[in-house]
Design a protein around this motif. Structure first.
Motif, PDB file in Angstrom:
ATOM      1  N   GLY B  99       0.813  -1.206   0.000  1.00 55.02           N
ATOM      2  CA  GLY B  99       0.000   0.000   0.000  1.00 55.02           C
ATOM      3  C   GLY B  99       0.850   1.262   0.000  1.00 55.02           C
ATOM      4  O   GLY B  99       0.596   2.164  -0.762  1.00 55.02           O
ATOM      5  N   ARG B 121     -16.275   3.040   2.296  1.00 56.45           N
ATOM      6  CA  ARG B 121     -15.601   2.324   3.369  1.00 56.45           C
ATOM      7  C   ARG B 121     -14.312   1.674   2.876  1.00 56.45           C
ATOM      8  O   ARG B 121     -13.278   1.731   3.538  1.00 56.45           O
ATOM      9  CB  ARG B 121     -16.548   1.259   3.925  1.00 56.45           C
ATOM     10  N   GLN B 122     -14.373   1.081   1.674  1.00 55.40           N
ATOM     11  CA  GLN B 122     -13.208   0.368   1.172  1.00 55.40           C
ATOM     12  C   GLN B 122     -12.076   1.305   0.777  1.00 55.40           C
ATOM     13  O   GLN B 122     -10.918   0.932   0.775  1.00 55.40           O
ATOM     14  CB  GLN B 122     -13.603  -0.525  -0.012  1.00 55.40           C
ATOM     15  N   LEU B 123     -12.464   2.527   0.411  1.00 50.25           N
ATOM     16  CA  LEU B 123     -11.447   3.506   0.043  1.00 50.25           C
ATOM     17  C   LEU B 123     -10.907   4.192   1.296  1.00 50.25           C
ATOM     18  O   LEU B 123      -9.697   4.382   1.450  1.00 50.25           O
ATOM     19  CB  LEU B 123     -12.065   4.521  -0.924  1.00 50.25           C
ATOM     20  N   GLU B 125     -10.693   3.113   4.295  1.00 49.07           N
ATOM     21  CA  GLU B 125      -9.851   2.314   5.189  1.00 49.07           C
ATOM     22  C   GLU B 125      -8.386   2.340   4.736  1.00 49.07           C
ATOM     23  O   GLU B 125      -7.496   2.014   5.510  1.00 49.07           O
ATOM     24  CB  GLU B 125     -10.374   0.884   5.321  1.00 49.07           C
ATOM     25  N   CYS B 126      -8.155   2.747   3.485  1.00 51.19           N
ATOM     26  CA  CYS B 126      -6.772   2.894   3.030  1.00 51.19           C
ATOM     27  C   CYS B 126      -6.199   4.237   3.462  1.00 51.19           C
ATOM     28  O   CYS B 126      -5.008   4.482   3.342  1.00 51.19           O
ATOM     29  CB  CYS B 126      -6.673   2.839   1.512  1.00 51.19           C
ATOM     30  N   ASP B 128      -6.955   5.923   6.467  1.00 50.66           N
ATOM     31  CA  ASP B 128      -6.946   6.342   7.864  1.00 50.66           C
ATOM     32  C   ASP B 128      -5.568   6.139   8.484  1.00 50.66           C
ATOM     33  O   ASP B 128      -4.732   5.391   8.014  1.00 50.66           O
ATOM     34  CB  ASP B 128      -8.044   5.665   8.678  1.00 50.66           C
ATOM     35  N   CYS B 176      -8.029   2.764  -4.531  1.00 49.68           N
ATOM     36  CA  CYS B 176      -7.712   2.168  -3.227  1.00 49.68           C
ATOM     37  C   CYS B 176      -6.216   1.901  -3.098  1.00 49.68           C
ATOM     38  O   CYS B 176      -5.600   2.256  -2.096  1.00 49.68           O
ATOM     39  CB  CYS B 176      -8.459   0.854  -3.028  1.00 49.68           C
ATOM     40  N   ARG B 180      -2.275   5.558  -0.673  1.00 46.75           N
ATOM     41  CA  ARG B 180      -1.176   5.918   0.238  1.00 46.75           C
ATOM     42  C   ARG B 180       0.097   6.295  -0.511  1.00 46.75           C
ATOM     43  O   ARG B 180       1.190   6.113   0.024  1.00 46.75           O
ATOM     44  CB  ARG B 180      -0.880   4.744   1.170  1.00 46.75           C
TER      45      ARG B 180
END
Lengths: 305, 335
Positions: B99, B121-123, B125-126, B128, B176, B180
């Protein structure tokens, strides 16, 4: 979501209607209620009088509609036993005990089965996995009445820890609930293990790892939520098994639920009572399925379509 | 817009040396990836090309330490990402590397997103981490969706994967995995499952992401046309080995390995109608059957005795063009 629930409720009402027709037909097919109700020494006038009183001289369609409208108002007739109680009252009096037992068994099977299944999936192909799968296989193969008697023999007769039968205290429910839950513990374990295995191998779990999520998040959020979908689906069926399986277990352990009531009704050839038990069991079964469907729609957005 | 190919001296972000993957238990292990080496500089795009089954996907999964444990694969060699050897990192350290350091867009957009969670949510969580408020996270997520070319990003955040088309889902996957700002992006045939028109848009989107962040890209594909379009360098893989590599222009214009030549020749020409598509005679060798020889020898028009007994070493010429062949084609002998 609301629309979905509404649709499911309408479907359920339709199914109940079909069931009521079947129960009614069964009642007429299995013998003459008049002969059942009256003693062998009844006169022809007595017979005619009762036939008229019960409305049996009217056409079948009219009889069914009468039956249905009464049933909708909660009147399923009176027991043919000496006390002549309304059968609905008898069933309702016995219902809480059955629900307690089924709820306890369901709770136990989820609380034991899901963690065991997850453990086996995470330790795939290890001795834990093999042990869990072995136990699950045995659990699904053992007949309920045999298990009940064996447990009773060990824990009541040999060890004296738990009562053989009775109702009202927490210690009374342990053996029947354990007996009832063994099959579903095994089923939930196998199901959880396999669906968890599948989820762990899935592309979305791999992507969760690629994204750099912590392993705990990958397993407990991404994999677990997906693996619980099939478990949820089967919960309705388990509940049904618990209600129908209750006939045997409640009889073995003397548990005052509707399972034993059904058994008693059959022994006494108390037909109105049997009809009521069957209808209530059907309604319970369908409500359980509805609850499961709603839960599932809440968990899985694809179902809501 | 394409980042210019860096000089070979530039310190690579990713340096893969002698990467091998063996499947199966020790005594009858089969080598699927054999001594693969390559490097990637920041902003550079390397195309890893080869036919299905040649070991491309196994190579990238090994790089990311994502080979499923049940296949009992043994991975050897070194994979240096900014100096850290990924293959020797403890399991616990991997989430921090994936990531952020190295990431991947997998092949199938239809199954790569979790069906039960919203796109948001799926995006998110990458995104936070300590000090990122939920509101800020949402902002970043919207920004990220915009960067991959998704319309109405605010609305998409509340949608579920099944409500999106394949092309959009693959864009979300892209959003996603690049959230990062990773240094290296591996794209494993990301457009194979998409429509031809959507494919081109997707490739353009990847290139613009790369131009913004300066990440290095390893593009895995069997499509030479795609390589010509977006890659700076190319590495051609055959039966688990890299047989030729170099700048895209050089390799595609004057391939020196006979396999590369055959691969290029099997592209259907655009200017005339053919009754039969050109093919390469023969099939890939079964893994494990050829060990001490050139693996392409059974299908090679120029094969001789030495090719069947000795592994050809990789030879580099002045231009950084590497070929592993006992009798390579003459330089400049393109059609």
């Amino acid at each position: 979501m609301l629309k979905y629930m509404l649709r499911r409720c309408v479907e359920m009402a339709g199914a109940m209607l079909v069931m009521s027709l079947l129960v009614f037909m069964l009642g007429r097919a299995l013998g003459d209620p008049v002969s059942l109700l009256l003693s062998d020494y009844a006169t022809a006038e007595d017979r005619a009088l009762l036939t008229q009183e019960l409305g049996l001289d009217k056409p079948l369609a009219v009889q069914y509609l009468t039956f249905l409208s009464k049933a909708l108002r909660g009147d399923l007739g009176r027991s043919i036993s000496a006390d002549r109680q309304p059968v609905v009252d008898s069933v309702m009096r016995r219902l809480p005990a059955s629900l307690q037992l089924a709820a306890a068994a369901l709770l136990v099977s989820l609380l034991v089965g899901i963690p065991l299944g997850i453990l086996a999936a995470l330790r795939y192909d290890s001795w834990i996995d093999h042990l869990v799968r072995g136990i699950a296989l045995v659990g699904q193969s053992v007949p309920v009445f045999w298990l009940g008697i064996v447990l009773m023999f060990i824990f009541s007769v040999l060890l004296g820890w738990l009562p053989t039968s009775g109702y009202g205290q927490l210690r009374n429910i342990v053996l029947p609930a354990a007996t009832m839950s063994l099959f579903s513990i095994a089923a939930v374990t196998r199901l959880t293990r396999n669906s968890m295995r599948e989820a762990l191998d899935s592309d979305y779990v791999r992507l969760a790892r690629i994204k750099g999520l912590a392993e705990s998040r990958v397993i407990w959020q991404h994999a677990l939520s997906n693996s619980l979908v099939p478990v949820l689906t089967f919960m309705g069926t388990f509940f049904a098994t618990m209600i129908t399986g209750a006939v045997v277990i409640e009889t073995v352990f003397g548990w005052p639920g509707i399972g034993r009531l059904a058994f008693e009704a059959i022994l006494a050839r108390d037909f109105p009572l049997m009809q009521a038990v069957v209808l209530v069991m059907t309604a319970l079964f369908m409500s359980a399925n509805l609850a499961v469907d709603v839960l599932q729609a809440w968990l899985d957005p694809r179902v809501r379509l | 817009m394409t980042a210019s190919p860096r000089s070979p001296q530039a310190t690579p972000v990713l340096q893969v040396d002698g990467l091998s993957v063996d499947f199966g238990r020790a005594d009858d292990a089969v080598r699927i990836v054999d001594e693969v080496s390559f490097s990637l500089a920041a902003g550079e795009t390397l195309g890893l090309v080869g036919e299905s089954g040649c070991g491309k996907s196994t190579t990238v999964l090994a790089l990311l330490r994502l080979l499923p444990p049940r296949v009992s694969a043994r991975v050897s060699g070194t994979v240096k990402l900014n100096g850290d050897d990924l293959l020797r990192l403890p399991e616990k350290a991997l989430p921090a590397v994936r990531g952020r350091g190295i990431t991947m867009i997998p092949q199938n957009p239809m199954t790569s997103l979790n069906p039960l969670f919203t796109i948001g949510r799926q995006l998110e969580e990458c995104l936070d981490g300590p000090g990122v408020s939920p509101a800020r996270r949402r902002e970043l997520a919207i920004e990220q969706l915009r960067a991959v070319g998704i319309s109405e990003p605010e609305r998409r955040l509340n949608q579920f994967p099944h409500e999106l088309s394949g092309g959009m889902r693959q864009r979300v996957v892209g959003a996603c995995v690049t959230a990062r700002s990773p240094r290296v992006l591996i794209a494993d045939e990301p457009t194979t499952a998409l429509d031809a028109t959507v494919q081109v848009q997707y490739l353009d989107m990847l290139k613009s992401l790369q131009a913004r962040s300066g990440m290095a890209m390893l593009f895995v594909t069997h499509d030479i046309g795609v390589v010509a379009r977006i890659c700076d360098r190319i590495a051609v893989m055959y039966a688990g080995r890299i047989v030729e590599s170099g700048k895209v222009d050089t390799v595609l214009r004057s391939p020196r390995h006979w396999y590369t030549r055959a691969l290029i020749d099997s592209l259907p020409p655009l200017d005339r109608q053919l009754d039969r598509l050109p093919t390469i005679a023969g099939t890939l060798p079964r893994p494990g059957t050829i060990t001490e020889a050139c693996r392409f020898a059974p299908r090679c028009p120029a094969a001789h005795d030495k090719c069947r007994t000795d592994i050809p070493p990789a030879v580099t010429d002045t231009d950084g063009h590497v070929v592993a062949c006992w009798t390579p084609r003459e330089q400049g002998s393109g059609q």
